[in-house]
Write a protein that holds these residues in place. Sequence first.
Motif, PDB file in Angstrom:
ATOM      1  N   PHE A   1       2.254  83.287 -21.040  1.00 37.27           N
ATOM      2  CA  PHE A   1       2.784  81.972 -21.394  1.00 37.27           C
ATOM      3  C   PHE A   1       3.390  81.943 -22.792  1.00 37.27           C
ATOM      4  O   PHE A   1       4.175  81.053 -23.107  1.00 37.27           O
ATOM      5  N   ASN A   2       3.044  82.915 -23.617  1.00 32.05           N
ATOM      6  CA  ASN A   2       3.662  83.013 -24.941  1.00 32.05           C
ATOM      7  C   ASN A   2       5.116  83.461 -24.856  1.00 32.05           C
ATOM      8  O   ASN A   2       5.914  83.185 -25.754  1.00 32.05           O
ATOM      9  N   ASN A   3       5.471  84.171 -23.766  1.00 27.37           N
ATOM     10  CA  ASN A   3       6.839  84.679 -23.641  1.00 27.37           C
ATOM     11  C   ASN A   3       7.188  84.861 -22.169  1.00 27.37           C
ATOM     12  O   ASN A   3       7.175  85.975 -21.644  1.00 27.37           O
ATOM     13  N   LEU A   4       7.487  83.764 -21.503  1.00 20.26           N
ATOM     14  CA  LEU A   4       7.778  83.822 -20.073  1.00 20.26           C
ATOM     15  C   LEU A   4       9.012  84.669 -19.737  1.00 20.26           C
ATOM     16  O   LEU A   4       8.981  85.443 -18.773  1.00 20.26           O
ATOM     17  N   PRO A   5      10.123  84.567 -20.504  1.00 20.20           N
ATOM     18  CA  PRO A   5      11.289  85.407 -20.179  1.00 20.20           C
ATOM     19  C   PRO A   5      10.950  86.902 -20.220  1.00 20.20           C
ATOM     20  O   PRO A   5      11.409  87.668 -19.362  1.00 20.20           O
ATOM     21  N   LEU A   6      10.148  87.311 -21.210  1.00 18.20           N
ATOM     22  CA  LEU A   6       9.766  88.715 -21.319  1.00 18.20           C
ATOM     23  C   LEU A   6       8.896  89.132 -20.135  1.00 18.20           C
ATOM     24  O   LEU A   6       9.005  90.258 -19.637  1.00 18.20           O
ATOM     25  N   TYR A   7       8.040  88.219 -19.683  1.00 17.04           N
ATOM     26  CA  TYR A   7       7.186  88.499 -18.525  1.00 17.04           C
ATOM     27  C   TYR A   7       8.022  88.813 -17.286  1.00 17.04           C
ATOM     28  O   TYR A   7       7.795  89.812 -16.594  1.00 17.04           O
TER      29      TYR A   7
ATOM     30  N   MET B   1      -5.778  74.669 -12.777  1.00 14.92           N
ATOM     31  CA  MET B   1      -4.895  73.818 -13.572  1.00 14.92           C
ATOM     32  C   MET B   1      -3.460  74.339 -13.631  1.00 14.92           C
ATOM     33  O   MET B   1      -2.511  73.559 -13.749  1.00 14.92           O
ATOM     34  N   LEU B   2      -3.301  75.659 -13.592  1.00 13.02           N
ATOM     35  CA  LEU B   2      -1.973  76.249 -13.742  1.00 13.02           C
ATOM     36  C   LEU B   2      -1.471  76.765 -12.394  1.00 13.02           C
ATOM     37  O   LEU B   2      -2.234  77.315 -11.613  1.00 13.02           O
ATOM     38  N   ASN B   3      -0.203  76.594 -12.169  1.00 15.72           N
ATOM     39  CA  ASN B   3       0.381  77.074 -10.912  1.00 15.72           C
ATOM     40  C   ASN B   3       0.765  78.538 -11.079  1.00 15.72           C
ATOM     41  O   ASN B   3       1.940  78.887 -11.272  1.00 15.72           O
ATOM     42  N   ILE B   4      -0.251  79.411 -11.006  1.00 17.47           N
ATOM     43  CA  ILE B   4      -0.024  80.837 -11.241  1.00 17.47           C
ATOM     44  C   ILE B   4       0.833  81.442 -10.137  1.00 17.47           C
ATOM     45  O   ILE B   4       1.562  82.413 -10.357  1.00 17.47           O
TER      46      ILE B   4
ATOM     47  N   GLU C   1       4.462  84.519  -9.595  1.00 12.29           N
ATOM     48  CA  GLU C   1       4.601  85.590  -8.607  1.00 12.29           C
ATOM     49  C   GLU C   1       4.075  86.943  -9.111  1.00 12.29           C
ATOM     50  O   GLU C   1       4.758  87.960  -9.034  1.00 12.29           O
ATOM     51  N   PRO C   2       2.850  86.965  -9.635  1.00 14.59           N
ATOM     52  CA  PRO C   2       2.260  88.259 -10.011  1.00 14.59           C
ATOM     53  C   PRO C   2       1.880  89.037  -8.755  1.00 14.59           C
ATOM     54  O   PRO C   2       1.686  88.447  -7.680  1.00 14.59           O
TER      55      PRO C   2
ATOM     56  N   ILE D   1      -6.754  80.332  -4.419  1.00 15.17           N
ATOM     57  CA  ILE D   1      -6.938  81.745  -4.073  1.00 15.17           C
ATOM     58  C   ILE D   1      -6.109  82.102  -2.845  1.00 15.17           C
ATOM     59  O   ILE D   1      -5.456  83.144  -2.796  1.00 15.17           O
ATOM     60  N   ASN D   2      -6.100  81.204  -1.859  1.00 18.76           N
ATOM     61  CA  ASN D   2      -5.311  81.449  -0.649  1.00 18.76           C
ATOM     62  C   ASN D   2      -3.819  81.464  -0.947  1.00 18.76           C
ATOM     63  O   ASN D   2      -3.064  82.245  -0.353  1.00 18.76           O
ATOM     64  N   ASP D   3      -3.376  80.568  -1.864  1.00 19.23           N
ATOM     65  CA  ASP D   3      -1.955  80.509  -2.211  1.00 19.23           C
ATOM     66  C   ASP D   3      -1.485  81.810  -2.855  1.00 19.23           C
ATOM     67  O   ASP D   3      -0.378  82.292  -2.590  1.00 19.23           O
TER      68      ASP D   3
END
Length: 428
Positions: free
Chosen positions: A281-287, A313-316, A320-321, A345-347
Motif C-alpha cells: 500500500f506504500n507503493n501500489l504502482p511498484l507492486y 477491511m481491505l479488498n485484497i 490479485e496476489p 477467504i473464498n474470494d
Amino acid sequence: MAAMSNQQGNMSEKYLLETLDRIARNPFGYDVLYVSISKLKPKNRHPEFVKIFARLFDSVVGSARGQFFILSNGDFVILAKNITPDVVADAVQKLQQGLSSDPVVHDKDGSEFARVISFPEEFASFYEYVERKMQAPDLVFEPADFKRPIEAREVDDVTDRLDEADISDIVKRQSVLRVLGGGKFKVLFQEFFVAVKDLSLNFDPNLDLVANRWLFMYLSQTLDKKVLSAMPAAELQNWPEYISMNLNLSSVFSREFVDFAKNFLRGERKLIVEVKLMDVFNNLPLYFEAKEILHRGGNKLLIDEVDTTALKMLNIKRLEPDLVKVFYEPLLEYDLANESLKKCINDIGRENVILAKCADDKALKWGVRYGITAFQGPFMDNLEVALIRTKCSNGRNCSAQECLKRRRLLLGSFRDGCVRKDILEDLL
C-alpha cells in the motif's frame, strides 16, 4: 514451582522464539508484558493459583490481540500490540486484591512484578534472554543495558560490511505444508530467510539494527541482495518446485535479482516473492509492476503479514496476489463461524491462502474449518520433522530439535552431521 515440567516450559520458550523470529524483521509496534510469577512467595505459586492468575490476564490478551506464553519458571509473557499502561495496571490491581500478603505485587507501582518490554528497543536483549532460558529454565528476566539503535551516520558502514560478509551460513528455510487428508502432507514451498539475530552477530553486539524502522528498511535492501547472491551456495540436492523469499518490492528490479533469476531459477525451479501488506500500500504502482515482471518469468507474488482484520477491511482480492499469508492469533480459536471472514477467504481462493504462525493444533483446526489447507509455523515444523524421522533409520542417534535445526540450514558442519541427508531433505 510446579506449574509445568521443564520439557513443557522449553517448548513454550521454543514457540516464543519462533514467534520472535517471525517478527524480527519488523518488530515495530510490538511489546511484551512480562509478569514475574516466579518472584511470588512459594505458597502463591501453586499450579491452581497460576491458572487463576492466567485467567486474570485474559483481558490483556484480548484487548491487545496478543499471544500468551507460560515459561518454564511460570513467568507469563504476553506478546502483542497496543499494550497500554491502563490495561497493565488493571491486571496488576486484580492480583493485588487477591495477593494482599505478597510484597512483590505491592512494590511501588507493581513494576517489579509486571513490566512492559518495548520493541524494538529491547527486542535483542529479550530475545537473548529467552535463548539463554532454553538452557537455564530457572533464569529470571531482569532489566539490562539495552542495545543502542543504529544511527544514520553508521548505516553506510554497516552496509559496506554487509556487502563484504558471507551470509550463506545464516540463511535458513522453513516449509509451508499442504494438508492432503488421511494424515498426509506435502511441502508446498519453502521460505528462505535470514533472522536478524543471526545477522547481528556480524556487527557490534551493542548495536540494534532494527530499532530505527526507516534505517532498517534501507539496510534490508542490501540484505535482500546478499540473500539472493547467497542462494547458489546452498548444498541442497532436493529443491522444492517453489521457493519463497521475503523481499522489498524494489529488489525485484535490482541487478542481483536479474542475475538470480537467470542463473538460479532454471529448469522447473520457481520463486515466490513475499512482500509485506504495508509495503504494497506504500507503493501500489511498484507492486503491480513487480507482479508483472514476476509473472513474465513464471514466478509468483505473495502478500505477507495479513491479519484477519485487514483481510475483512481491505479488498485484497483487487490486488490479485497469487498467494496471501494470514497470521494466526490465539483469540481466533473462539472465532469459528465468521461468515464475512469465510467469504474473504473464498474470494481470494482457499487454495491460495496460507495460515502462518501456527503454534499448536488449534491453529490447524481453525484453518481447516475455514477451508484453508496450507500452513506454516512451529507446530508444522515439529510435525514435518516427526514425519521425516519415521523414515530415518538413524533417527535414534539425534534429537528432534537437532533434526529440525539441520533441516533449516543450507550448509555447514552442523548440517553435515546428518548421515541421511536424502531423508533430511525429503519433501514428504
